[in-house]
Design a protein around this motif. Structure first.
Motif, PDB file in Angstrom:
ATOM      1  N   GLU A  60       5.630   4.938  -0.219  1.00 39.48           N
ATOM      2  CA  GLU A  60       5.391   3.882   0.766  1.00 39.48           C
ATOM      3  C   GLU A  60       5.790   4.338   2.161  1.00 39.48           C
ATOM      4  OE1 GLU A  60       7.532   0.453  -0.490  1.00 39.48           O
ATOM      5  OE2 GLU A  60       6.315   0.132  -2.278  1.00 39.48           O
ATOM      6  N   HIS A  63      -1.026   8.619  -1.086  1.00 43.62           N
ATOM      7  CA  HIS A  63      -1.063   9.481  -2.264  1.00 43.62           C
ATOM      8  C   HIS A  63      -1.060  10.949  -1.844  1.00 43.62           C
ATOM      9  CE1 HIS A  63      -1.943   6.232  -5.204  1.00 43.62           C
ATOM     10  NE2 HIS A  63      -2.415   5.646  -4.114  1.00 43.62           N
ATOM     11  N   HIS A  64      -0.339  11.739  -2.601  1.00 42.01           N
ATOM     12  CA  HIS A  64      -0.209  13.169  -2.304  1.00 42.01           C
ATOM     13  C   HIS A  64      -1.528  13.902  -2.505  1.00 42.01           C
ATOM     14  CE1 HIS A  64       1.609  17.126  -1.979  1.00 42.01           C
ATOM     15  NE2 HIS A  64       1.112  17.456  -3.155  1.00 42.01           N
ATOM     16  N   TYR A  80      -7.816  11.312   3.637  1.00 42.59           N
ATOM     17  CA  TYR A  80      -7.818  10.039   4.348  1.00 42.59           C
ATOM     18  C   TYR A  80      -8.526  10.230   5.693  1.00 42.59           C
ATOM     19  CZ  TYR A  80      -4.215   8.336   1.102  1.00 42.59           C
ATOM     20  OH  TYR A  80      -3.521   7.952  -0.021  1.00 42.59           O
ATOM     21  N   LYS A 134      -4.360  13.854  -1.051  1.00 38.25           N
ATOM     22  CA  LYS A 134      -5.569  13.041  -1.051  1.00 38.25           C
ATOM     23  C   LYS A 134      -6.139  12.980   0.363  1.00 38.25           C
ATOM     24  CE  LYS A 134      -7.268   8.708  -3.001  1.00 38.25           C
ATOM     25  NZ  LYS A 134      -6.892   7.502  -3.774  1.00 38.25           N
ATOM     26  N   SER A 188       7.140  13.975  -2.662  1.00 44.57           N
ATOM     27  CA  SER A 188       6.539  13.475  -3.900  1.00 44.57           C
ATOM     28  C   SER A 188       5.203  14.162  -4.134  1.00 44.57           C
ATOM     29  CB  SER A 188       6.326  11.955  -3.810  1.00 44.57           C
ATOM     30  OG  SER A 188       5.622  11.490  -4.951  1.00 44.57           O
ATOM     31  N   THR A 189       4.870  14.317  -5.394  1.00 46.21           N
ATOM     32  CA  THR A 189       3.539  14.812  -5.744  1.00 46.21           C
ATOM     33  C   THR A 189       2.676  13.655  -6.245  1.00 46.21           C
ATOM     34  OG1 THR A 189       4.316  15.365  -7.966  1.00 46.21           O
ATOM     35  CG2 THR A 189       4.359  17.126  -6.314  1.00 46.21           C
ATOM     36  N   GLN A 190       3.172  12.437  -6.059  1.00 45.78           N
ATOM     37  CA  GLN A 190       2.442  11.253  -6.517  1.00 45.78           C
ATOM     38  C   GLN A 190       2.091  10.347  -5.339  1.00 45.78           C
ATOM     39  OE1 GLN A 190       1.484  10.912  -9.775  1.00 45.78           O
ATOM     40  NE2 GLN A 190       2.403  12.951 -10.074  1.00 45.78           N
ATOM     41  N   GLU A 191       2.975   9.389  -5.021  1.00 39.47           N
ATOM     42  CA  GLU A 191       2.694   8.429  -3.958  1.00 39.47           C
ATOM     43  C   GLU A 191       4.001   7.925  -3.362  1.00 39.47           C
ATOM     44  OE1 GLU A 191       0.477   5.649  -6.281  1.00 39.47           O
ATOM     45  OE2 GLU A 191       2.256   4.510  -6.864  1.00 39.47           O
ATOM     46  N   LYS A 217       0.839  -1.207   0.000  1.00 40.66           N
ATOM     47  CA  LYS A 217       0.000   0.000   0.000  1.00 40.66           C
ATOM     48  C   LYS A 217       0.869   1.251   0.000  1.00 40.66           C
ATOM     49  CE  LYS A 217      -3.788  -2.412   2.255  1.00 40.66           C
ATOM     50  NZ  LYS A 217      -4.651  -2.551   3.441  1.00 40.66           N
ATOM     51  N   LYS A 218       0.279   2.364  -0.435  1.00 39.20           N
ATOM     52  CA  LYS A 218       1.000   3.634  -0.507  1.00 39.20           C
ATOM     53  C   LYS A 218       0.076   4.783  -0.116  1.00 39.20           C
ATOM     54  CE  LYS A 218       4.015   2.157  -4.338  1.00 39.20           C
ATOM     55  NZ  LYS A 218       4.439   2.448  -5.730  1.00 39.20           N
TER      56      LYS A 218
END
Length: 609
Positions: free
Chosen positions: A310, A282-283, A287, A285, A305-308, A279-280
């Protein structure tokens, strides 16, 4: 009395609630819905005592959709009693519960294989081996393993005996009392009652506490531990608190109760995190975040990161203030899935550049408080409050001071609990030097300078004054500092300056403190000068904060009498028409006219007698 909190964990229908009932007779599923559905929906609390030992049980729901309720209780566990059915073995919720327990950093575990009467001895042994193999993937300290059946009293009694071999709570004493609310009640005639687990330090009857979210102080009217009135509640006590002056509608599950002044709230906190396998995060996002008994929705902003990612650093950005402390554990979920665990690194958000913030987070992750202090001091050149160390680093005031004493190139004010970078002293030195350069006749005390440099403590200002005195720029006269190069009669010069200033301001003099500041005079000295000038009748005091040059007063009185001659009277209207001053001055001068024997007041007008 030794207090231990043991929380259950395990899959639905593996016998957690039935086991607690067999141990202490407590029926955990007490609501109609729980009884009808045959599952534990919310947390239930009970205890088991023997001599001076007390074990509190937190029984948590095992259903996948109720994991949020399980997390709300898990932060308070000292030990986890993992319940695994001998018939079914490790199941999905067993795995998720253990993953959550591991993410929360709880290491002490007891493995109980239930329903041993439903399987053969070989099958029982296989379930035990598989369960231990599963647990060995984590870093748990397994205290003991035992097989039980609620229908075999000997196995239950043996489990009781083993449980009482556990002596103490594993929670560390902190610098102050903390308590997350997990239930709120309002019994008739009693007021607001909350329940929760005592963290940090013990709480005593009649102590004052502070409800962070409500920003309201309260007093503890009563404390109950396991339905008994007590004088204090210790760490790891499950306690009910009767709060004075707090409406039950103003407090909710997840609110933090603590001591006033120890924890500040911010809508952002910085964390380190590590996602579960596969699992990761995400930027940017949203939760679901669980901190203590609190649950909230918030955005995760990844640091690198602007993505994801771990694992790494991230900022939790919420729509409400978060009241957290350093190293506090949290759980991050999405829907019905647990994604990651986290640790609060930076509970107090400071204005910092990204490179500074990265350095700070790395130091905090490694418990390198020395370098963390240095990074923070670069962002707080005008002083870092040592009192914040309780929240920032989980250090007591005395620990923080001792730590600060080992830092180089800092100034520590132990009385006001502030630490400064030593180079900041030059800001104070330059400010003082500028005052005395612009005004050779400035005469100020430490306290007067502190009114101008509100960020600087008096001890730090004194260090700057001492430096300027040592280099011969200033000389000290009692508690006042003057320009060392001026040898003239200060008192006469200051009286002349003050009198000239009042004459210039004429009939609309400003408040004395304004004059003191503009003339760079110490306030006490300024008061003494005014008293002297008043005694010499050069100045007249009209009101508490209104002094006028005697000549200016005589002139305005003559003008007022001329108005009476011309109009037959004087009042606010015709006085203001010729002298457009503020009402404060108009009323003061009209009142002063009443001191003259040839003037009398009729209604709001003054006339000659």
């Amino acid at each position: 009395m030794a207090n231990i909190i043991i929380g259950t964990a395990g899959h639905i229908d593996h016998g957690k609630t039935a086991l607690i009932k067999a141990l202490n007779g407590y029926e955990g599923d007490i609501t109609n819905e729980e009884k009808q559905r045959g599952i534990t929906i919310d947390l239930s609390f009970s205890n088991l005592s023997r001599g001076q030992q007390n074990i509190a049980f937190i029984d948590v729901p095992g259903h996948e959709k109720l994991v949020k309720n399980m997390i709300a209780g898990a932060f308070g566990f000292d030990y986890v009693m993992l319940v695994v059915s001998a018939y079914e073995g490790i199941m999905p919720q067993t795995v998720e519960h253990i993953e959550i327990i591991n993410l929360l950093g709880i290491k002490n575990l007891i493995l109980v294989i239930t329903k041993s009467d439903l399987v053969s001895s070989d099958e029982l042994e296989k379930t035990k081996e598989k369960s231990l193999a599963f647990l060995n993937e984590f870093d748990f300290d397994i205290k003991f393993t035992q097989e039980v059946s609620i229908f075999e009293s000997e196995s239950i009694e043996k489990l009781k005996n083993n449980l009482f071999t556990i002596k103490n709570s594993t929670k560390q004493e902190e610098n102050f009392f903390r308590y997350y609310v997990d239930r709120v009640f309002s019994p008739k005639g009693i007021g607001t009652v909350v329940t929760g687990t005592v963290l940090g330090k013990k709480l005593e009857l009649n102590e004052k506490v502070f409800i962070c979210e409500a920003q309201k102080e309260s007093k503890i009217k009563n404390i109950q531990v396991h339905n008994e009135n007590v004088l204090e509640a210790n760490i790891s006590n499950r306690a009910a608190l009767n709060l004075q002056g707090v409406n039950s509608s103003n407090i909710k599950r997840g609110d933090l109760i603590t001591k006033k002044g120890h924890v500040r709230g911010f809508d952002e906190i910085d964390i380190s995190f590590k996602a579960l396998k596969g699992k990761k995060l995400h930027h940017n996002k949203s939760y679901t975040i669980f901190i203590g008994a609190k649950k909230l929705e918030a955005k995760i902003l990844l640091f690198d990161s602007t993505q994801e990612l771990e694992s790494g650093f991230a900022t939790i950005k919420a729509d409400e203030k978060l009241f957290t402390i350093f190293a506090e554990k949290l759980i991050i979920r999405q829907g019905n899935q647990t994604i990651s665990g986290g640790k609060v690194l930076n509970p107090i958000i400071d204005p910092m550049k990204k490179n500074q913030k990265r350095q700070l987070l790395e130091h905090l992750e490694n418990n390198n408080f020395k370098d963390a202090y240095y990074e923070l001091l670069q962002a707080h050149k005008k002083g870092l409050g040592i009192i914040s160390s309780a929240q920032r680093f989980a250090l007591s005031h005395s620990e923080a001071i001792e730590f600060a004493k080992n830092l180089e190139n800092v100034f520590i004010d132990e009385k006001e609990l502030v630490i400064y970078p030593i180079e900041t002293k030059e800001l104070i030195v330059d400010s003082i030097r500028e005052i005395y350069t612009k005004n050779n006749y400035a005469l100020l005390s430490n306290a007067s300078i502190a009114l101008r440099l509100k960020w600087a403590s008096t001890s730090f200002i004194q260090a700057a004054l001492d430096e300027l005195e040592n280099e011969g720029f200033l000389s000290k006269d009692n508690n006042l500092y003057k320009n060392a190069n001026i040898i003239e009669n200060f008192a006469k010069n200051l009286e002349d300056s003050f009198l000239a200033r009042l004459k210039k301001e004429d009939i609309t003099p400003t408040a004395p403190y304004n004059i003191y500041d503009e003339l760079d005079l110490d306030r006490k000295l300024g008061d003494d000068i005014l008293k002297s000038l008043t005694a010499k009748k050069h100045v007249v005091r009209l009101q508490h904060n209104l002094f006028i040059h005697a000549e200016s007063l005589n002139n305005i009185i003559m003008k007022m009498k001329e108005i009476i001659k011309e109009d037959g009277h004087i009042d606010i209207a015709n006085f203001k028409a010729k002298f457009p001053m503020s009402r404060k001055y108009l009323v003061t001068y009209l009142d002063y006219l009443d001191n003259f024997s040839n003037i009398k007041k009729i209604d709001n007008k003054r006339v000659f007698t």
